[in-house]
Scaffold this motif. Structure first.
Motif, short mmCIF file in Angstrom:
data_model
loop_
_atom_site.label_atom_id
_atom_site.label_comp_id
_atom_site.label_asym_id
_atom_site.label_seq_id
_atom_site.Cartn_x
_atom_site.Cartn_y
_atom_site.Cartn_z
N THR A 3 0.84 -1.20 0.00
CA THR A 3 0.00 0.00 0.00
C THR A 3 0.88 1.25 0.00
N TRP A 4 0.25 2.38 -0.32
CA TRP A 4 0.93 3.67 -0.27
C TRP A 4 1.48 3.93 1.14
N THR A 5 0.69 3.62 2.14
CA THR A 5 1.11 3.83 3.54
C THR A 5 2.34 3.00 3.86
N LEU A 7 4.58 1.91 1.75
CA LEU A 7 5.70 2.47 0.99
C LEU A 7 6.27 3.70 1.69
N THR A 8 5.41 4.59 2.12
CA THR A 8 5.89 5.83 2.73
C THR A 8 6.37 5.63 4.16
N TRP A 11 10.24 5.33 3.75
CA TRP A 11 10.40 6.12 2.53
C TRP A 11 11.79 6.00 1.91
N LYS A 34 5.50 12.82 -1.01
CA LYS A 34 5.25 11.55 -0.32
C LYS A 34 4.06 11.64 0.63
N ARG A 37 -0.65 10.64 -2.28
CA ARG A 37 -0.49 9.72 -3.41
C ARG A 37 -0.95 10.34 -4.72
N GLU A 41 1.34 10.77 -8.00
CA GLU A 41 1.01 10.19 -9.30
C GLU A 41 0.99 11.27 -10.39
N ARG A 56 -1.00 6.22 -12.89
CA ARG A 56 -1.69 5.45 -11.84
C ARG A 56 -1.51 3.96 -12.07
N PHE A 59 2.13 2.96 -11.40
CA PHE A 59 2.42 2.98 -9.98
C PHE A 59 1.73 1.82 -9.26
N LEU A 63 3.56 -1.05 -7.04
CA LEU A 63 3.18 -1.47 -5.69
C LEU A 63 2.89 -2.96 -5.63
#
Length: 74
Positions: A3-5, A7-8, A11, A34, A37, A41, A56, A59, A63
């Motif tokens: 997920t984005w969370t 990944l960050t 970081w 960051k 999202r 993108e 999108r 990316f 992920l």
């Protein structure tokens, strides 16, 4: 899928892996990107000459692959 969370959350590592996939990313632009999202993108689309939808999709694919890599490494 990562997920984005996730990944960050890590970081430094996430950005290094993203930079491999998206070489036009500039680390100096990341502190604010960051945090959002959608903004990331849009930046990705601009830097890599993609439409927002292409960015999108690319990316999301990144992920997905990162999630698979993480499962393999565990």
């Amino acid at each position: 899928m990562m997920t984005w969370t996730e990944l960050t959350h890590d970081w430094a590592n996430g950005f290094a892996r993203a930079k491999t996939r998206f070489p036009e990313l500039d680390e100096r632009d990341m502190p604010f990107l960051k945090l959002d999202r959608a903004r990331f993108e849009a930046y990705l689309a601009d830097r890599h000459n993609l439409t927002i939808e292409e960015a999108r999709e690319e990316f999301a694919d990144f992920l997905y692959v990162e999630g698979l890599n993480r499962e393999y490494e565990d």
